[in-house]
Scaffold this motif. Structure first.
Motif, PDB file in Angstrom:
ATOM      1  N   HIS A 114       0.840  -1.194   0.000  1.00 43.47           N
ATOM      2  CA  HIS A 114       0.000   0.000   0.000  1.00 43.47           C
ATOM      3  C   HIS A 114       0.876   1.246   0.000  1.00 43.47           C
ATOM      4  O   HIS A 114       1.851   1.337   0.723  1.00 43.47           O
ATOM      5  CB  HIS A 114      -0.913   0.011   1.228  1.00 43.47           C
ATOM      6  N   SER A 122      -7.397   4.799 -12.617  1.00 45.02           N
ATOM      7  CA  SER A 122      -7.262   4.677 -11.168  1.00 45.02           C
ATOM      8  C   SER A 122      -8.022   5.818 -10.509  1.00 45.02           C
ATOM      9  O   SER A 122      -8.272   6.858 -11.138  1.00 45.02           O
ATOM     10  CB  SER A 122      -5.791   4.738 -10.752  1.00 45.02           C
ATOM     11  N   ALA A 170     -13.727   4.085  -6.831  1.00 44.22           N
ATOM     12  CA  ALA A 170     -13.247   2.816  -7.369  1.00 44.22           C
ATOM     13  C   ALA A 170     -14.419   1.872  -7.609  1.00 44.22           C
ATOM     14  O   ALA A 170     -15.444   1.955  -6.936  1.00 44.22           O
ATOM     15  CB  ALA A 170     -12.276   2.172  -6.384  1.00 44.22           C
ATOM     16  N   HIS A 182      -9.593   1.347 -10.789  1.00 43.58           N
ATOM     17  CA  HIS A 182      -8.773   0.634  -9.813  1.00 43.58           C
ATOM     18  C   HIS A 182      -8.522   1.501  -8.594  1.00 43.58           C
ATOM     19  O   HIS A 182      -8.566   2.731  -8.664  1.00 43.58           O
ATOM     20  CB  HIS A 182      -7.423   0.250 -10.444  1.00 43.58           C
ATOM     21  N   ASN A 183      -8.240   0.817  -7.511  1.00 43.86           N
ATOM     22  CA  ASN A 183      -7.999   1.511  -6.258  1.00 43.86           C
ATOM     23  C   ASN A 183      -6.709   0.993  -5.646  1.00 43.86           C
ATOM     24  O   ASN A 183      -6.669  -0.110  -5.108  1.00 43.86           O
ATOM     25  CB  ASN A 183      -9.175   1.255  -5.306  1.00 43.86           C
ATOM     26  N   ASP A 214      -7.200  -0.383  -2.243  1.00 42.74           N
ATOM     27  CA  ASP A 214      -8.370  -1.248  -2.135  1.00 42.74           C
ATOM     28  C   ASP A 214      -8.340  -2.011  -0.810  1.00 42.74           C
ATOM     29  O   ASP A 214      -7.329  -2.632  -0.469  1.00 42.74           O
ATOM     30  CB  ASP A 214      -8.339  -2.242  -3.301  1.00 42.74           C
ATOM     31  N   TYR A 240      -9.512  -4.726  -0.071  1.00 43.85           N
ATOM     32  CA  TYR A 240      -9.393  -6.177  -0.260  1.00 43.85           C
ATOM     33  C   TYR A 240      -8.157  -6.563  -1.071  1.00 43.85           C
ATOM     34  O   TYR A 240      -8.035  -7.698  -1.513  1.00 43.85           O
ATOM     35  CB  TYR A 240     -10.657  -6.716  -0.939  1.00 43.85           C
ATOM     36  N   LEU A 241      -7.255  -5.606  -1.264  1.00 41.73           N
ATOM     37  CA  LEU A 241      -6.111  -5.836  -2.146  1.00 41.73           C
ATOM     38  C   LEU A 241      -5.295  -7.069  -1.755  1.00 41.73           C
ATOM     39  O   LEU A 241      -4.802  -7.801  -2.614  1.00 41.73           O
ATOM     40  CB  LEU A 241      -5.215  -4.592  -2.127  1.00 41.73           C
ATOM     41  N   ASP A 300      -7.060 -10.343 -11.113  1.00 38.77           N
ATOM     42  CA  ASP A 300      -8.274  -9.563 -11.305  1.00 38.77           C
ATOM     43  C   ASP A 300      -8.811  -9.901 -12.690  1.00 38.77           C
ATOM     44  O   ASP A 300      -8.052  -9.888 -13.660  1.00 38.77           O
ATOM     45  CB  ASP A 300      -7.834  -8.090 -11.227  1.00 38.77           C
ATOM     46  N   ARG A 311     -10.276 -12.041  -8.133  1.00 42.52           N
ATOM     47  CA  ARG A 311     -11.357 -11.068  -8.022  1.00 42.52           C
ATOM     48  C   ARG A 311     -12.058 -11.071  -9.373  1.00 42.52           C
ATOM     49  O   ARG A 311     -11.466 -10.713 -10.394  1.00 42.52           O
ATOM     50  CB  ARG A 311     -10.798  -9.681  -7.740  1.00 42.52           C
ATOM     51  N   TYR A 357     -18.190  -0.825  -2.017  1.00 43.28           N
ATOM     52  CA  TYR A 357     -17.551  -1.905  -1.266  1.00 43.28           C
ATOM     53  C   TYR A 357     -18.502  -2.388  -0.184  1.00 43.28           C
ATOM     54  O   TYR A 357     -19.159  -1.576   0.483  1.00 43.28           O
ATOM     55  CB  TYR A 357     -16.282  -1.409  -0.561  1.00 43.28           C
ATOM     56  N   ASP A 377     -18.531  -7.661  -7.625  1.00 45.03           N
ATOM     57  CA  ASP A 377     -17.147  -8.107  -7.539  1.00 45.03           C
ATOM     58  C   ASP A 377     -17.124  -9.212  -6.504  1.00 45.03           C
ATOM     59  O   ASP A 377     -17.562  -8.998  -5.361  1.00 45.03           O
ATOM     60  CB  ASP A 377     -16.225  -6.967  -7.086  1.00 45.03           C
TER      61      ASP A 377
END
Ligand code: CU
Length: 594
Positions: free
Chosen positions: A14, A58, A117, A141-142, A145, A147-148, A154, A209, A239, A257
């Protein structure tokens, strides 16, 4: 065929440094010859190719689409489904509402901020053009995220109904006085990732994902990965707290998602079922099974290409997850207190000439002379007068007020209602046959938000938004055939903040070349209450995009708009059904239930 896209993760570490970029797409809208289910037909593509490409950005990026209409014979436009268009309402792409139609050989530039996102999609919002192919994924995209760390790769999984005739032909047949049952066109087949193969390569031991998008004109898609359990992490642009699900009902225009973990069992293929349902809860009582259930599709997640690719995905009972019970990741409480309530009763109806239409509150939507947004920005203080906008079902709400929307569905089918400009909260959405809303008793503490909601048969939904996005936003059924029947209404949000809103010059120019006024009320009059020029009677003939096929020519290449590469692989249209191999892939739900 549409490729499954494995999008490399930006980073697994991150980072707090995010540089906003501008992503630019230079697109020509063109007729293309394609045969996604084995049946060749003209489709609307981008830059002489189909399926249409993905838009990817992004969070924080500016997305720019320079759109040039090269259809030659029809207007077009482009809507970014689920993008709220904050401060950029003119970029919403709703022809007749937020812009004029884009005429052939003209271009406009759409530009907006990728602010949230998620998994979105774009499509033409003009004359039934998206069932003709003009649609594609839009992924924001994030890098942060939540949940990354939970997935390794993806991918996109689009599902859709598919027709062999063009929309103009289908809608013209539907909008006839003899269509006394208000029947929509029924699709010929199902597409997964815009093709009929449905083989998606995967690796054992990985978590994917999967961004599921339903491009359908009519049908809900029932999605089951057989033995593999899904975990929902997003619903439309929101989300959610991770929620296990075995079966999903994805109605037209919705996205989910989900995370899917592939076992580390060595070489193995995993069948999955995409069953298209005509929004009758999989229990269509009047239609024969061959009509109701012929569009089932079994795909395969493949890590053993030489192994069994014919296994079925068997479903004993349909019991999709209830999306109204999902909890948003940010746990935002219900909006309140409610300042205004907008009640919309949906019934089928007939126009003055006896043609079948769909009505909110006994009124069918008819496009006016002036796009509604252009009226709003030009009427000054009078822009709060709903009577200024003609037959577009206008409703106004002041800035930051909380609006509650009640949709009573009087039909026996499920309808997917979509609001532009917001991810609304679902306060209440009971099962079929609940009747009309009679007053909400229980307000969920943290209602789920999304932009398209399935309103069940003979039942209702209660939705809420905070009116913090000044603009003109359509609320409509996302069954494209019902849009063409007039099942739309117009939310005019914070008109008092739109008096100085500037419409970009290229959008004004395309109106002027077509003689469309860009100021005044619905009829282009300075006096808001002057109804001269309002359109109050539906036209009796339907005008839509129709590829001109010079059938006297012996080879497809004689038609300049056809892509030469695709003509080599796709047969010319013949009035035959799809190949038998295609039919075999359509496992009937009826059979599976037996
Ligand atoms: Cu509908």
């Amino acid at each position: 065929m549409y490729r499954t896209h494995f999008i490399p993760l930006f980073t697994l570490v991150h980072t707090s440094v995010v540089l906003a970029a501008t992503v630019t797409y230079n697109w020509e809208v063109t007729w293309v010859w394609a045969a996604p289910d084995g049946f060749g037909r003209p489709v609307i593509g981008i830059n002489n190719s189909w399926p249409c490409p993905i838009i990817e950005a992004s969070v924080g990026d500016t997305v720019v689409v320079n759109l040039l209409n090269k259809l030659g014979n029809e207007t077009t436009g482009m809507h970014f489904h689920g993008i709220n268009q904050i401060n950029t309402n003119a970029m919403d792409g709703s022809v007749g509402s937020s812009q004029c139609p884009l005429p052939p050989n003209y271009s406009i530039t759409y530009s907006f901020t990728a602010d949230e996102a998620g998994t979105y999609w774009y499509h033409s919002h003009n004359m039934g053009q998206y069932p003709d192919g003009f649609r594609g994924p839009l992924i924001i995209h994030n890098p942060q995220d939540p949940y990354l760390d939970d997935y390794d790769a993806d991918m996109i999984l689009t599902v859709s109904d598919w027709y062999h005739d063009q929309s103009q032909t289908l809608v013209s047949k539907m909008l006839q006085p003899n269509n006394t049952r208000f029947e929509p066109p029924r699709p010929e087949s199902a597409l997964v990732n815009e093709g009929s193969d449905g083989h998606i390569p995967i690796d054992p031991g990985k978590t994917y994902r999967i961004r599921i998008i339903n491009f359908s004109a009519l049908t809900a898609a029932f999605v089951v990965f057989n033995a593999l359990q899904m975990h929902i992490i997003m619903a439309d642009g929101t989300y959610v707290r991770k929620e296990a699900a075995n079966q999903l009902r994805v109605v037209a225009a919705q996205r989910y998602d989900v995370l899917l973990t592939i076992g580390d069992n060595g070489l193995q293929n995993y069948p999955f079922l995409v069953a298209l349902d005509t929004n009758e809860d999989y229990t269509s009582k009047n239609a024969s099974p061959s009509v109701a259930y012929h569009t089932n599709f079994t795909g395969q997640l493949v890590n053993d290409p030489k192994g069994n690719l014919k296994a079925k995905s068997v479903v004993e009972e349909f019991f999709p997850a209830d999306d109204s019970l999902l909890i948003p990741f940010d746990e935002q409480p219900a909006f309140g207190p409610v300042v205004k309530q907008w009640v919309l009763n949906f019934d089928y109806c007939r126009d003055a000439n006896g043609y079948p239409r769909a009505c909110f509150n006994d009124t069918t939507f008819i496009d006016q002379k002036v796009p509604t947004l252009y009226s709003v920005v030009s009427l000054g203080d009078n822009n709060t007068e709903v009577a200024a906008y003609g037959q577009v079902g206008a409703f106004t709400i002041g800035y930051n007020e909380v609006l509650e929307i009640v949709i009573n569905n009087h039909d026996t089918g499920i309808h997917p209602f979509h609001l532009h400009g917001h991810q609304f909260q679902i306060i209440e959405r009971p099962k079929s046959n609940a009747g009309n809303w009679t007053g909400t008793r229980l307000i969920p503490a943290t209602p789920v938000r999304r932009d398209t909601v399935a309103v069940f048969a003979k039942s209702y939904a209660v939705l809420r938004i905070t009116a913090n996005n000044p603009g003109v936003f359509l609320l409509h059924c996302h069954i494209e055939w019902h849009v063409e029947m007039g099942l739309s209404a117009t939310l005019i949000e914070a008109p008092e903040r739109l008096m100085n809103y500037k419409i970009p010059q290229d959008f004004i120019d395309i109106c002027e070349v077509q003689g469309i006024p860009t100021e005044g009320n619905a009829g282009g009059n300075d006096l808001w209450y002057n109804t001269e020029g309002f359109v109050t009677i539906n036209p009796t003939s339907y005008v839509g995009a129709l590829y001109y096929d010079d059938s006297s020519s012996s080879t497809p290449t004689s038609t300049s708009t056809l892509s030469s590469t695709s003509t080599k692989t796709a047969p010319r249209p013949t009035k035959t059904t799809s190949p038998s191999s295609q039919k075999q892939r359509h496992k009937r739900i009826g059979n599976l239930l037996e």
